[in-house]
Design a protein around this motif. Structure first.
Motif, PDB file in Angstrom:
ATOM      1  N   MET A   1       0.825  -1.198   0.000  1.00 15.01           N
ATOM      2  CA  MET A   1       0.000   0.000   0.000  1.00 15.01           C
ATOM      3  C   MET A   1       0.865   1.257   0.000  1.00 15.01           C
ATOM      4  SD  MET A   1      -3.247  -0.520   2.528  1.00 15.01           S
ATOM      5  CE  MET A   1      -4.604  -1.593   2.103  1.00 15.01           C
ATOM      6  N   ARG A   2       0.308   2.314  -0.566  1.00 17.85           N
ATOM      7  CA  ARG A   2       1.018   3.592  -0.624  1.00 17.85           C
ATOM      8  C   ARG A   2       0.209   4.661   0.105  1.00 17.85           C
ATOM      9  NH1 ARG A   2       1.259   1.583  -5.868  1.00 17.85           N
ATOM     10  NH2 ARG A   2       3.351   0.959  -6.567  1.00 17.85           N
ATOM     11  N   ILE A   3       0.913   5.433   0.930  1.00 16.88           N
ATOM     12  CA  ILE A   3       0.285   6.508   1.692  1.00 16.88           C
ATOM     13  C   ILE A   3       0.953   7.825   1.326  1.00 16.88           C
ATOM     14  CG2 ILE A   3      -0.273   7.413   3.992  1.00 16.88           C
ATOM     15  CD1 ILE A   3      -1.585   4.750   3.531  1.00 16.88           C
ATOM     16  N   LEU A   4       0.147   8.840   1.086  1.00 21.06           N
ATOM     17  CA  LEU A   4       0.680  10.187   0.905  1.00 21.06           C
ATOM     18  C   LEU A   4       0.340  10.985   2.161  1.00 21.06           C
ATOM     19  CD1 LEU A   4       0.674  12.363  -2.267  1.00 21.06           C
ATOM     20  CD2 LEU A   4       0.066  13.380  -0.063  1.00 21.06           C
ATOM     21  N   ILE A   5       1.382  11.478   2.829  1.00 24.47           N
ATOM     22  CA  ILE A   5       1.221  12.260   4.058  1.00 24.47           C
ATOM     23  C   ILE A   5       1.572  13.703   3.773  1.00 24.47           C
ATOM     24  CG2 ILE A   5       2.287  12.732   6.309  1.00 24.47           C
ATOM     25  CD1 ILE A   5       2.285   9.820   6.887  1.00 24.47           C
ATOM     26  N   SER A   6       0.770  14.614   4.298  1.00 26.97           N
ATOM     27  CA  SER A   6       1.054  16.032   4.101  1.00 26.97           C
ATOM     28  C   SER A   6       0.748  16.797   5.383  1.00 26.97           C
ATOM     29  CB  SER A   6       0.207  16.584   2.950  1.00 26.97           C
ATOM     30  OG  SER A   6       0.559  17.926   2.687  1.00 26.97           O
ATOM     31  N   GLY A   7       1.445  17.901   5.543  1.00 28.30           N
ATOM     32  CA  GLY A   7       1.227  18.748   6.716  1.00 28.30           C
ATOM     33  C   GLY A   7       2.530  19.361   7.162  1.00 28.30           C
ATOM     34  N   GLY A   8       2.497  20.617   7.508  1.00 29.87           N
ATOM     35  CA  GLY A   8       3.727  21.269   7.950  1.00 29.87           C
ATOM     36  C   GLY A   8       3.510  22.752   8.128  1.00 29.87           C
ATOM     37  N   GLY A   9       4.564  23.477   7.874  1.00 27.40           N
ATOM     38  CA  GLY A   9       4.554  24.908   8.131  1.00 27.40           C
ATOM     39  C   GLY A   9       5.162  25.177   9.489  1.00 27.40           C
ATOM     40  N   THR A  10       4.630  24.518  10.519  1.00 23.75           N
ATOM     41  CA  THR A  10       5.162  24.613  11.876  1.00 23.75           C
ATOM     42  C   THR A  10       5.505  23.211  12.376  1.00 23.75           C
ATOM     43  OG1 THR A  10       3.022  24.328  12.957  1.00 23.75           O
ATOM     44  CG2 THR A  10       3.636  26.582  12.319  1.00 23.75           C
ATOM     45  N   GLY A  39       7.876  26.191   4.985  1.00 31.42           N
ATOM     46  CA  GLY A  39       7.685  25.689   6.339  1.00 31.42           C
ATOM     47  C   GLY A  39       8.945  25.080   6.923  1.00 31.42           C
ATOM     48  N   ILE A  40       8.830  24.638   8.184  1.00 29.86           N
ATOM     49  CA  ILE A  40       9.949  24.007   8.882  1.00 29.86           C
ATOM     50  C   ILE A  40      10.428  22.757   8.140  1.00 29.86           C
ATOM     51  CG2 ILE A  40       8.398  22.660  10.343  1.00 29.86           C
ATOM     52  CD1 ILE A  40      10.412  22.934  12.610  1.00 29.86           C
ATOM     53  N   GLU A  41       9.505  22.140   7.383  1.00 27.81           N
ATOM     54  CA  GLU A  41       9.845  20.915   6.666  1.00 27.81           C
ATOM     55  C   GLU A  41      10.916  21.114   5.616  1.00 27.81           C
ATOM     56  OE1 GLU A  41       5.754  22.275   5.013  1.00 27.81           O
ATOM     57  OE2 GLU A  41       6.900  22.364   6.874  1.00 27.81           O
ATOM     58  N   ALA A  42      11.028  22.324   5.085  1.00 26.71           N
ATOM     59  CA  ALA A  42      12.038  22.582   4.047  1.00 26.71           C
ATOM     60  C   ALA A  42      13.439  22.285   4.560  1.00 26.71           C
ATOM     61  CB  ALA A  42      11.939  24.041   3.582  1.00 26.71           C
ATOM     62  N   GLU A  43      13.631  22.466   5.856  1.00 26.87           N
ATOM     63  CA  GLU A  43      14.955  22.233   6.414  1.00 26.87           C
ATOM     64  C   GLU A  43      15.066  20.899   7.149  1.00 26.87           C
ATOM     65  OE1 GLU A  43      16.387  24.479  10.455  1.00 26.87           O
ATOM     66  OE2 GLU A  43      15.479  25.772   8.969  1.00 26.87           O
ATOM     67  N   LYS A  44      13.913  20.301   7.527  1.00 23.26           N
ATOM     68  CA  LYS A  44      13.958  19.109   8.385  1.00 23.26           C
ATOM     69  C   LYS A  44      13.615  17.793   7.678  1.00 23.26           C
ATOM     70  CE  LYS A  44      14.609  21.352  12.377  1.00 23.26           C
ATOM     71  NZ  LYS A  44      15.815  21.176  13.205  1.00 23.26           N
ATOM     72  N   VAL A  45      12.846  17.838   6.595  1.00 24.57           N
ATOM     73  CA  VAL A  45      12.257  16.600   6.080  1.00 24.57           C
ATOM     74  C   VAL A  45      13.288  15.596   5.582  1.00 24.57           C
ATOM     75  CG1 VAL A  45      11.869  17.466   3.729  1.00 24.57           C
ATOM     76  CG2 VAL A  45      10.403  15.648   4.653  1.00 24.57           C
ATOM     77  N   ALA A  46      14.391  16.073   5.019  1.00 27.98           N
ATOM     78  CA  ALA A  46      15.394  15.152   4.456  1.00 27.98           C
ATOM     79  C   ALA A  46      15.976  14.218   5.513  1.00 27.98           C
ATOM     80  CB  ALA A  46      16.507  15.946   3.777  1.00 27.98           C
ATOM     81  N   ALA A  47      15.893  14.598   6.778  1.00 23.47           N
ATOM     82  CA  ALA A  47      16.391  13.738   7.849  1.00 23.47           C
ATOM     83  C   ALA A  47      15.446  12.568   8.124  1.00 23.47           C
ATOM     84  CB  ALA A  47      16.590  14.549   9.128  1.00 23.47           C
ATOM     85  N   VAL A  95      -3.240  11.447   3.966  1.00 20.38           N
ATOM     86  CA  VAL A  95      -3.390  11.799   5.378  1.00 20.38           C
ATOM     87  C   VAL A  95      -2.833  13.207   5.590  1.00 20.38           C
ATOM     88  CG1 VAL A  95      -2.965  11.135   7.764  1.00 20.38           C
ATOM     89  CG2 VAL A  95      -3.060   9.373   5.979  1.00 20.38           C
ATOM     90  N   GLY A  96      -3.665  14.115   6.063  1.00 24.94           N
ATOM     91  CA  GLY A  96      -3.250  15.495   6.270  1.00 24.94           C
ATOM     92  C   GLY A  96      -3.132  15.838   7.751  1.00 24.94           C
ATOM     93  N   PHE A  97      -2.103  16.612   8.081  1.00 29.78           N
ATOM     94  CA  PHE A  97      -1.853  17.007   9.468  1.00 29.78           C
ATOM     95  C   PHE A  97      -1.959  18.512   9.671  1.00 29.78           C
ATOM     96  CE2 PHE A  97      -0.302  12.752   9.491  1.00 29.78           C
ATOM     97  CZ  PHE A  97      -0.444  12.315  10.800  1.00 29.78           C
ATOM     98  N   GLY A  98      -2.630  19.201   8.754  1.00 31.16           N
ATOM     99  CA  GLY A  98      -2.815  20.638   8.910  1.00 31.16           C
ATOM    100  C   GLY A  98      -1.796  21.439   8.124  1.00 31.16           C
ATOM    101  N   GLY A  99      -2.113  22.729   7.907  1.00 29.18           N
ATOM    102  CA  GLY A  99      -1.261  23.575   7.085  1.00 29.18           C
ATOM    103  C   GLY A  99      -1.754  23.583   5.648  1.00 29.18           C
ATOM    104  N   TYR A 100      -1.180  24.481   4.875  1.00 27.32           N
ATOM    105  CA  TYR A 100      -1.683  24.704   3.514  1.00 27.32           C
ATOM    106  C   TYR A 100      -1.332  23.568   2.565  1.00 27.32           C
ATOM    107  CZ  TYR A 100      -2.589  29.145   5.622  1.00 27.32           C
ATOM    108  OH  TYR A 100      -3.043  30.107   6.481  1.00 27.32           O
ATOM    109  N   SER A 101      -0.198  22.910   2.771  1.00 25.26           N
ATOM    110  CA  SER A 101       0.130  21.758   1.935  1.00 25.26           C
ATOM    111  C   SER A 101      -0.867  20.633   2.176  1.00 25.26           C
ATOM    112  CB  SER A 101       1.558  21.271   2.210  1.00 25.26           C
ATOM    113  OG  SER A 101       1.710  20.893   3.568  1.00 25.26           O
ATOM    114  N   SER A 102      -1.343  20.526   3.409  1.00 26.23           N
ATOM    115  CA  SER A 102      -2.336  19.510   3.742  1.00 26.23           C
ATOM    116  C   SER A 102      -3.639  19.771   2.981  1.00 26.23           C
ATOM    117  CB  SER A 102      -2.581  19.521   5.250  1.00 26.23           C
ATOM    118  OG  SER A 102      -3.550  18.578   5.614  1.00 26.23           O
TER     119      SER A 102
END
Length: 345
Positions: A1-10, A39-47, A95-102
């Protein structure tokens, strides 16, 4: 199965999304993340993952008509980009966790006929999730104010509270970006804080650390009290929390749940400009259960150290109340319900 997760900014949106991402991966799912370049994800997501897309998105609330129009067009283009992505990857759920990307991801998912889910982290839902709650397959929340009550997914949910005799310091927590109000409070009362008889750990925030230290040196000289331990940011913050006798903190959902998970009695001073006053509602939830004390910022300023001393004198009572506190920070609570809903659809 494949899941697309979105949400960030803060961090309040992003880190629960990463906890869920890890949980899905551990269950054998392929997971793709979508966030914003601003959002904060621009600097953190690659980890956390190499499978991600960052979109050009910005907010609408509190901006001029021109900025709102620009943000609207960005949302339209983001949805188009996500429709192309979803046609290629064929996700089984969004699955969205809030924010505009969500918002962009849920809209695209609905247009594709994919089951869509949201998780709300705060005790008062943000505008994006309040609107999306009307169109999603199922909704979930940390505080039970939207959809099903599942707690807040945390990356360090396996951490356990330290025994009382191993707790030795006061923690002042302004968040990863810092709190000017709390930094100023420390600057105004450094001597009184360090005279409390315990080490004082103080997260000043990555953006504010240099200015804060400069201010302290100008007021108190180069030699600061040995038991004052300031730091900008720490990857070990959860262990610092666990060793805390008590905390003075803002009340974003992440900080509030982490402190409560680790059974740290907390004096919360909500950020007064948080959208819909959600930080106050977050803190009040735990105050009503006898686990925390809440002051509005302007109220705390009047006799601040007297309030701190009174709070610290009641720490044992808060600890006792916390023994009965039910709080869920395991991401599997959320991800297993989503998986069950996917299989039923």
């Amino acid at each position: 199965m494949r899941i697309l997760i979105s949400g960030g900014g803060t961090g309040g949106h992003f880190f629960p999304a990463m906890a869920a991402l890890k949980s899905f991966q551990e269950k054998g799912f392929d997971v793709y993340y979508v966030g914003s370049r601003r959002g904060i994800e621009a600097e953190k997501v690659a980890a956390f993952t190499a499978d991600f897309l960052l979109l050009e998105l910005s907010g609408m609330l509190g901006h001029s008509a021109l900025k709102k129009l620009q943000a609207g067009w960005q949302l339209v283009f983001a949805v188009k980009e996500l429709l192309l992505l979803m046609r290629r990857m064929r996700p089984d759920a969004v699955v969205g966790f809030g924010g505009y990307s969500s918002a962009a991801a849920i809209i695209a998912g609905r247009l594709m006929g994919v089951p869509c889910f949201i998780h709300e982290q705060n005790a008062i839902a943000g505008l994006t999730n309040r609107l999306l709650d009307r169109v999603t397959t199922r909704s979930f929340s940390a505080y039970g104010n939207i959809g099903e009550h599942v707690g807040l997914p945390l990356r360090h949910s396996a951490l356990v509270p330290a025994p009382a005799d191993e707790r030795e310091h006061l923690l002042i927590l302004g968040g990863s970006q810092g709190s000017l109000f709390l930094n100023t409070f420390v600057g105004d009362h450094l001597g009184e804080l360090t005279d409390l008889g315990m080490p004082v750990y103080h997260q000043t925030g990555s953006l504010m650390h240099e200015k804060h230290m400069q201010m302290l040196h100008e007021r108190y000289g180069r030699q600061l009290p040995a038991n004052y331990l300031p730091f900008a940011f720490s990857d070990d913050i959860h262990h610092i929390m666990a060793g805390s006798v008590a905390a003075i903190s803002r009340s974003g959902a992440g900080a509030a749940f982490e402190l409560m998970q680790l059974r740290v009695p907390s004096l919360f001073i909500p950020f007064p400009h948080a959208a819909h006053d959600h930080q106050y509602a977050n803190a009040k939830y735990f105050e009503d259960r006898g686990c925390a004390l809440v002051y509005r910022q302007e109220e705390f300023e009047r006799g601040a150290m007297d309030k701190v001393r009174t709070f610290l004198s009641c720490v044992d009572q808060y600890h006792g109340n916390m023994q009965g506190l039910e709080i869920d920070t395991d991401a599997s609570t959320l991800t297993e319900r989503i998986i069950g809903a996917i299989r039923m659809s």
